[in-house]
Design a protein around this motif. Sequence first.
Motif, PDB file in Angstrom:
ATOM      1  N   ILE A 317     -73.369   4.510 -38.946  1.00 13.99           N
ATOM      2  CA  ILE A 317     -73.288   5.634 -39.888  1.00 13.99           C
ATOM      3  C   ILE A 317     -74.351   5.556 -40.975  1.00 13.99           C
ATOM      4  N   ARG A 320     -76.448   8.587 -42.351  1.00 12.51           N
ATOM      5  CA  ARG A 320     -76.097   9.853 -41.708  1.00 12.51           C
ATOM      6  C   ARG A 320     -75.510  10.808 -42.746  1.00 12.51           C
ATOM      7  N   TYR A 322     -72.817  13.778 -43.319  1.00 17.47           N
ATOM      8  CA  TYR A 322     -71.637  14.406 -42.738  1.00 17.47           C
ATOM      9  C   TYR A 322     -71.327  15.677 -43.529  1.00 17.47           C
ATOM     10  N   SER A 335     -72.911  10.971 -47.442  1.00 13.24           N
ATOM     11  CA  SER A 335     -73.634  10.015 -46.608  1.00 13.24           C
ATOM     12  C   SER A 335     -73.562   8.666 -47.288  1.00 13.24           C
ATOM     13  N   GLU A 412     -67.235   8.428 -33.590  1.00  9.64           N
ATOM     14  CA  GLU A 412     -68.433   8.995 -32.975  1.00  9.64           C
ATOM     15  C   GLU A 412     -69.179   9.872 -33.987  1.00  9.64           C
ATOM     16  N   GLU A 413     -69.272  11.185 -33.744  1.00  7.52           N
ATOM     17  CA  GLU A 413     -70.041  12.063 -34.628  1.00  7.52           C
ATOM     18  C   GLU A 413     -69.178  12.695 -35.720  1.00  7.52           C
ATOM     19  N   ARG A 414     -67.937  12.290 -35.816  1.00  8.89           N
ATOM     20  CA  ARG A 414     -67.010  12.946 -36.735  1.00  8.89           C
ATOM     21  C   ARG A 414     -66.552  11.984 -37.829  1.00  8.89           C
ATOM     22  N   HIS A 438     -68.529  16.650 -39.743  1.00  8.66           N
ATOM     23  CA  HIS A 438     -69.341  16.320 -38.570  1.00  8.66           C
ATOM     24  C   HIS A 438     -70.719  15.876 -39.011  1.00  8.66           C
ATOM     25  N   CYS A 439     -71.295  14.993 -38.208  1.00  6.47           N
ATOM     26  CA  CYS A 439     -72.620  14.492 -38.499  1.00  6.47           C
ATOM     27  C   CYS A 439     -73.642  15.606 -38.310  1.00  6.47           C
ATOM     28  N   ARG A 440     -74.591  15.696 -39.237  1.00  8.90           N
ATOM     29  CA  ARG A 440     -75.677  16.672 -39.143  1.00  8.90           C
ATOM     30  C   ARG A 440     -77.013  15.943 -39.093  1.00  8.90           C
TER      31      ARG A 440
END
Length: 440
Positions: A317, A320, A322, A335, A412-414, A438-440
């Motif tokens: 992470i 990242r 979010y 982030s 994961e991406e969340r 969610h990841c952007r």
Amino acid sequence: MLLRHGHVIAEGWWAPYRSDIPHALYSMSKSFVSTAIGFAEAEGLLSLDDRIVDLFPEELPETVSENLYVLNIRHLLMMATGHASGVDFWACADGNWVRYFLETPIEHVPGTYFAYNTCATYMLCAIINRVTGQSIDDFLEQRLFVPLDLSKVTWDVCPRGIAYGGMNFTLTNEDIAKFGQLYLQRGEWNGKQLLPASWIDEATAYHVSNGDDGDNDWTHGYGYQFWRCRHNSYRADGAFGQFSLVMPEQDVVLAVFSGTEYKHELVSSVWETLLPGISEGILDPDETAYQELGDRLKDLRIDVRLEETHSKVERLIQDRFYALESNREHIERISLLFDNGEAALAIRKNALDQSIRLGRGFWVMNDLSGSEQDKAMKVAGSFRWREDATLEINLACVEISFRYRLVCRFEEERVELDFSANLYWDWLPQEGVLIQGHCR
């Protein structure tokens, strides 16, 4: 901070809170406004029997009711203006809070009915402005703040430049202890009579009933912006457990800053635990007990215990962003950037970007910039991993009573973010806000 016979007996601050950081008084500031009225009366600038209609003739409504006609300064001090409830000056559309107050219907005869009313304190500030030509902070500067060597403060003001009076004012723990000591000494400070003893006695006396529950320190009568309480004591009191409690019979002042909804239990603990331990005579020395107390006070801290020192998720992470769904707290994205013993939380809230340093199991102090609406503030931050994919972030706004917790669950991406606070202004218990991202 506990004082007896004018000496500090014990003092302690729960880290990350510190003795040198001023803290919000909330409604405790009302007692300072009352003190300003005391100075003004002593100097002949006003009388407590002065009618409000005579002080603000240009702001009167077209029809002056009988109750408004007899309303005087004393009634404002007593929170017995006759209004059925507090006047909500936030509802005033044109920013003229004085006129709004005077236009609000007064249902009861002034002096006969207690209703806690922050706008009454505001009106006292407006009166200080009117009769002295000074703001309340300028008026009190040489009379109170300089003699007691209190922290330099500024008061938030209304759209017309008059101090709120009943809130938005900060001092240190030592400052409010000194304030209580001044009242305990009946206005005398360093050999000089700053306020007449007669004012101290009158301001802290019982003037109006606010209930009859014998075990409740909010129902033992009200003075002039001071609360009467059990055991012939009184206090300056603010939301969430801020108070300067004066116990004349024991020659004691207790100054406390808190962040709790349980104010009744907090004050009750003084009578149940502290009061029985106060003796009339001089105790024999007990070096062991004194050392134990000193060690305990020195080591006070809000612990952030590490359950997992690291997590493999940190690498995934790292840095990242979010993006979060719309939520009540107006948090738009977060982030995290991990670096050895610390992390940096980048957060966008109310369209304002902030970067907050967090200690891994310890507190790191941040000076955050403010928006146009909000002041800059000090925020202490820490983090810990509860388990491999669950991160807990703790934020303590050390100048006010609020602390916040963000529990982030990564998958994961969340991210699922559970946002909660120790206190809420609406006084009702609330569960944390669950926010998806969610990841952007």
